[in-house]
Structure formats: C-alpha cells, structure tokens
Write a protein that holds these residues in place. Structure first.
Motif, PDB file in Angstrom:
ATOM      1  N   GLY A  92      -7.372  -1.206  14.788  1.00 34.79           N
ATOM      2  CA  GLY A  92      -5.997  -1.475  15.487  1.00 34.79           C
ATOM      3  C   GLY A  92      -4.951  -1.613  14.584  1.00 34.79           C
ATOM      4  O   GLY A  92      -3.658  -1.960  15.087  1.00 34.79           O
ATOM      5  N   THR A  93      -5.064  -1.617  13.475  1.00 39.74           N
ATOM      6  CA  THR A  93      -4.061  -1.831  12.409  1.00 39.74           C
ATOM      7  C   THR A  93      -3.141  -0.303  12.399  1.00 39.74           C
ATOM      8  O   THR A  93      -3.792   0.599  12.036  1.00 39.74           O
ATOM      9  N   PRO A  94      -1.984  -0.384  12.612  1.00 37.75           N
ATOM     10  CA  PRO A  94      -1.464   0.927  12.458  1.00 37.75           C
ATOM     11  C   PRO A  94      -1.093   1.073  10.993  1.00 37.75           C
ATOM     12  O   PRO A  94      -0.416   0.665  10.358  1.00 37.75           O
ATOM     13  N   LEU A  95      -1.257   2.279  10.655  1.00 36.95           N
ATOM     14  CA  LEU A  95      -1.258   2.617   9.336  1.00 36.95           C
ATOM     15  C   LEU A  95       0.079   3.634   8.988  1.00 36.95           C
ATOM     16  O   LEU A  95       0.234   3.922   7.763  1.00 36.95           O
ATOM     17  N   GLU A  96       0.599   3.736   9.948  1.00 33.89           N
ATOM     18  CA  GLU A  96       2.067   4.470   9.847  1.00 33.89           C
ATOM     19  C   GLU A  96       1.707   5.877   9.204  1.00 33.89           C
ATOM     20  O   GLU A  96       0.910   6.605   9.886  1.00 33.89           O
ATOM     21  N   ASP A  97       2.273   6.239   8.249  1.00 28.54           N
ATOM     22  CA  ASP A  97       2.044   7.417   7.628  1.00 28.54           C
ATOM     23  C   ASP A  97       1.241   7.415   6.158  1.00 28.54           C
ATOM     24  O   ASP A  97       1.177   8.365   5.659  1.00 28.54           O
ATOM     25  N   THR A 102       0.841  -1.217  -0.127  1.00 31.64           N
ATOM     26  CA  THR A 102       0.047   0.167   0.101  1.00 31.64           C
ATOM     27  C   THR A 102       0.835   1.307   0.052  1.00 31.64           C
ATOM     28  O   THR A 102       0.702   2.084  -0.588  1.00 31.64           O
ATOM     29  N   LYS A 103       1.982   1.256   0.767  1.00 31.98           N
ATOM     30  CA  LYS A 103       2.880   2.406   0.949  1.00 31.98           C
ATOM     31  C   LYS A 103       3.372   2.596  -0.548  1.00 31.98           C
ATOM     32  O   LYS A 103       3.671   3.792  -1.279  1.00 31.98           O
ATOM     33  N   LYS A 104       3.650   1.394  -1.241  1.00 42.03           N
ATOM     34  CA  LYS A 104       4.356   1.825  -2.523  1.00 42.03           C
ATOM     35  C   LYS A 104       3.478   2.383  -3.707  1.00 42.03           C
ATOM     36  O   LYS A 104       3.568   2.996  -4.508  1.00 42.03           O
ATOM     37  N   ILE A 105       2.042   1.715  -3.367  1.00 39.81           N
ATOM     38  CA  ILE A 105       1.089   2.408  -4.386  1.00 39.81           C
ATOM     39  C   ILE A 105       0.915   3.889  -4.090  1.00 39.81           C
ATOM     40  O   ILE A 105       0.720   4.719  -5.102  1.00 39.81           O
ATOM     41  N   GLU A 152      -2.388  13.641  -1.356  1.00 39.87           N
ATOM     42  CA  GLU A 152      -2.743  12.812  -0.666  1.00 39.87           C
ATOM     43  C   GLU A 152      -4.237  12.953   0.107  1.00 39.87           C
ATOM     44  O   GLU A 152      -4.837  12.014   0.428  1.00 39.87           O
ATOM     45  N   LYS A 153      -4.735  14.190  -0.026  1.00 39.03           N
ATOM     46  CA  LYS A 153      -6.255  14.395   0.572  1.00 39.03           C
ATOM     47  C   LYS A 153      -7.118  13.511  -0.412  1.00 39.03           C
ATOM     48  O   LYS A 153      -8.316  13.661  -0.215  1.00 39.03           O
ATOM     49  N   HIS A 154      -6.759  13.163  -1.428  1.00 41.92           N
ATOM     50  CA  HIS A 154      -7.711  12.181  -2.305  1.00 41.92           C
ATOM     51  C   HIS A 154      -7.331  10.907  -2.447  1.00 41.92           C
ATOM     52  O   HIS A 154      -7.960  10.012  -3.074  1.00 41.92           O
ATOM     53  N   ILE A 155      -6.718  10.508  -1.332  1.00 43.72           N
ATOM     54  CA  ILE A 155      -6.268   9.054  -1.118  1.00 43.72           C
ATOM     55  C   ILE A 155      -6.605   8.769   0.264  1.00 43.72           C
ATOM     56  O   ILE A 155      -6.176   9.307   1.352  1.00 43.72           O
ATOM     57  N   HIS A 156      -7.578   7.720   0.344  1.00 40.06           N
ATOM     58  CA  HIS A 156      -7.914   7.199   1.889  1.00 40.06           C
ATOM     59  C   HIS A 156      -7.760   5.743   1.916  1.00 40.06           C
ATOM     60  O   HIS A 156      -8.035   4.981   1.099  1.00 40.06           O
ATOM     61  N   VAL A 157      -7.285   5.263   3.087  1.00 38.28           N
ATOM     62  CA  VAL A 157      -7.059   3.779   3.493  1.00 38.28           C
ATOM     63  C   VAL A 157      -7.815   3.663   4.639  1.00 38.28           C
ATOM     64  O   VAL A 157      -7.993   4.295   5.538  1.00 38.28           O
ATOM     65  N   ILE A 158      -8.440   2.205   4.513  1.00 39.48           N
ATOM     66  CA  ILE A 158      -9.163   1.685   5.409  1.00 39.48           C
ATOM     67  C   ILE A 158      -8.659   0.414   5.903  1.00 39.48           C
ATOM     68  O   ILE A 158      -8.643  -0.129   4.934  1.00 39.48           O
ATOM     69  N   ALA A 159      -8.234   0.281   7.211  1.00 40.76           N
ATOM     70  CA  ALA A 159      -7.780  -0.948   7.528  1.00 40.76           C
ATOM     71  C   ALA A 159      -8.644  -1.522   8.734  1.00 40.76           C
ATOM     72  O   ALA A 159      -9.377  -0.793   9.301  1.00 40.76           O
ATOM     73  N   LYS A 160      -8.454  -2.724   9.294  1.00 40.30           N
ATOM     74  CA  LYS A 160      -8.830  -3.382  10.354  1.00 40.30           C
ATOM     75  C   LYS A 160      -8.752  -2.606  11.493  1.00 40.30           C
ATOM     76  O   LYS A 160      -7.489  -2.001  11.701  1.00 40.30           O
TER      77      LYS A 160
END
Length: 169
Positions: free
Chosen positions: A38-43, A14-17, A28-36
């Motif tokens: 408690g998952t740390p999304l870092e940056d 995901t970071k590479k993409i 970056e304001k047009h990219i949104h990541v959703i994870a489980k």
C-alpha cells in the motif's frame, strides 16, 4: 553480479540514492525497491515477482531433484529384463529430462507463492515503514556502491550481499 541489500528510512532518501546510483551508471532494471503493501513508490523501480518470491531458487531445486528422480526411474526401467542397450540410453535420457522438466515446473509454481527467503529477515523493518533496496552490481563495484549509499545514509549498514544473481532479471 552480486545483489546488495540495504534499508532506507523513507521514500525521499530512497529517491536520492536511486538517482545517485543512476549517475553511477547502474541501470534502473538492476535496482529493486520493496516497501510495505500500500505504500506508493511513485517513480521508484518496484521489485517484481522474481525478487519478491522464491521462484528462482525453487526452480533450481526442482530441476536438481526432478532430474535425479528421473535418472533413478530410468535406471530402474533399464534394469528390468526386456531392456536392450540401444533403447536403454534413450529411456535414461528421456526420464531424466522429463523428471527435470516436471520438477522445475512444479517447484517454480510453489516458489511463486512463497516469499523470498532472503527477504524474510527484513520483513519487520518493511512493515515498520522502511524500504528495502536491492541493487545488482558487478562484484568489483560492490565497495564503490556501498560508499555511494553511505554518502546519503552514513549510519546505513549494507545488510547482505548475495554471492551471485541469476543471469536473467
């Protein structure tokens, strides 16, 4: 604008993409990541309440239903015997606006507490550890963005493309 949905298997990919999308001049304001939970999304850019909840569709529906209800109430009010034509226009406008305002406010409050309907189909994959990435791009760049994503994940299928994205993030 269109919203492109796809699943990424892990944070590294995901970071590479996301980095590649940044090179393609996707802010970056047009990219949104959703994870489980408690998952740390870092940056990585985490999706906010507007992407995770049903707020915007609920406000749109509440505006329409509330406005129609207010209009109907205004028509009933001016149909009563002591109505004059000058006052009737004001009553009709006031009840329509009041109904639209109350309807959108109440629906928005409810929509904030309801998960996004468009994300429901991805819940099992998210709970399994995959990351859902939402990218907002102009309609003419959808194919380009899909090919950039496939450079990193050849097996990825762009799951869904929304026809429009709200003007405000």
């Amino acid at each position: 604008m269109r919203r492109v949905y796809f699943l990424a298997p892990d944070i590294t990919t995901t970071k590479k993409i996301v980095a590649d999308l940044s090179l393609a001049k996707i802010e970056e304001k047009h990219i949104h990541v959703i994870a489980k939970r408690g998952t740390p999304l870092e940056d990585l850019p985490e999706a906010n309440l507007l992407q995770k909840s049903d707020f915007i569709p609920a406000v749109e529906q509440g505006l329409a239903v509330g406005g129609a209800t207010g209009l109907l109430a205004g028509l009933v009010a001016i149909a009563l015997p002591p109505a004059s034509t000058v006052i009737a226009g004001g009553v009709l406008l006031a009840t329509t606006l009041a109904g639209a305002g109350v309807g959108s406010w109440l629906s928005g409050m409810i929509g904030m507490n309801v998960g996004n309907r468009r994300i429901k189909e991805f819940e099992d994959a998210i709970e399994a550890g995959e990351l859902l990435v939402l990218v907002d791009v102009s309609a003419d760049r959808v194919t380009e963005i899909e090919s950039r994503i496939k450079q990193h994940l050849p097996q990825v299928e762009v799951e869904q493309t929304e026809p429009r994205v709200p003007a405000f993030p």
